[in-house]
Design an enzyme around this catalytic site. Sequence first.
Site: not given
Length: 248
Positions: A154-156, A159
């Site tokens: 999710a973070y990757s 971003k």
Amino acid sequence: MNKFDFKNRTAVITGGGQGFGLDIAKRFLESGAKVIIWDIDEKLLKSASSEVNNENLSYNVVDVSNYSQIEQNINQITLKTNIDILINNAGITGPTAPLWEYDVDEWNKIVQINLMGTFNCCRAIAPNMIKNNYGRIVNVASVAGKDGNANASAYSSGKAGAIGLTKSLGKELADYNIAVNAVTPAGAKTRILDQMSKEHVQRMLSKVPRGRFLEIHEFTSLVCWLCSEENSFSTAAVFDISGGRSTY
Ligand SMILES: NC(=O)c1ccc[n+]([C@@H]2O[C@H](COP(=O)([O-])OP(=O)(O)OC[C@H]3O[C@@H](n4cnc5c(N)ncnc54)[C@H](O)[C@@H]3O)[C@@H](O)[C@H]2O)c1
């Protein structure tokens, strides 16, 4: 440390209650800017404000995933002043887990904050910068958005989305004196590390040729140059600050 000239400049910094955002705020203030920090956490904003104790610093409780809240705040600010600088810095990593075990609501929330938060602030602020023919926007992405970190899909993705947004918006605003750039830091010792497992943080660190964490002030220096008038050409670009981890 180099001096920057931000006299007569007003900056909005999201996620400014601590960590990278607060450090950028302090350096902007030392350089003569007026700074408005936004954060979802009112307690953090209050303690940051009393710690800094500078009449040129103000704060608002703003959740970057809430577009109407952002629009209201922008309308209030631009009644009194132009916004010259926007740092889209608010972000969360969320927990560490493989994609097929990731909680769906949690995944959605992480993307809402890291990607949609950046979109929301850019959308609301860009018209003021266009009117003023001046702006410097820095979107704080992550090396995770370039390389993709395992157990942080999710973070990757959020971003990576912010990087794509930067490339589009930078081109859309290139006819104005407005620069839109992204930065991709490697791990630095801020509170965000508490959201991930110790093993995950250690794995991230092991990939960094410099062999250490990024220092917060090193990150702030890069952001300051990108936000200065001297940065009159670079736009729609991604500035790496990953200690050699990501070489493209
Ligand atoms: N520290 C690192 O290792 C690292 C590495 C790469 C990228 N980043 C990015 O740098 C940025 C700043 O992170 P940090 O390390 O200073 O972390 P931090 O946790 O110290 O600060 C992030 C701030 O964002 C705020 N925030 C969270 N959700 C919000 C929301 N919905 N609306 C408004 N504010 C919200 C938090 O309250 C917090 O004060 C983040 O975007 C993060 O993803 C950090």
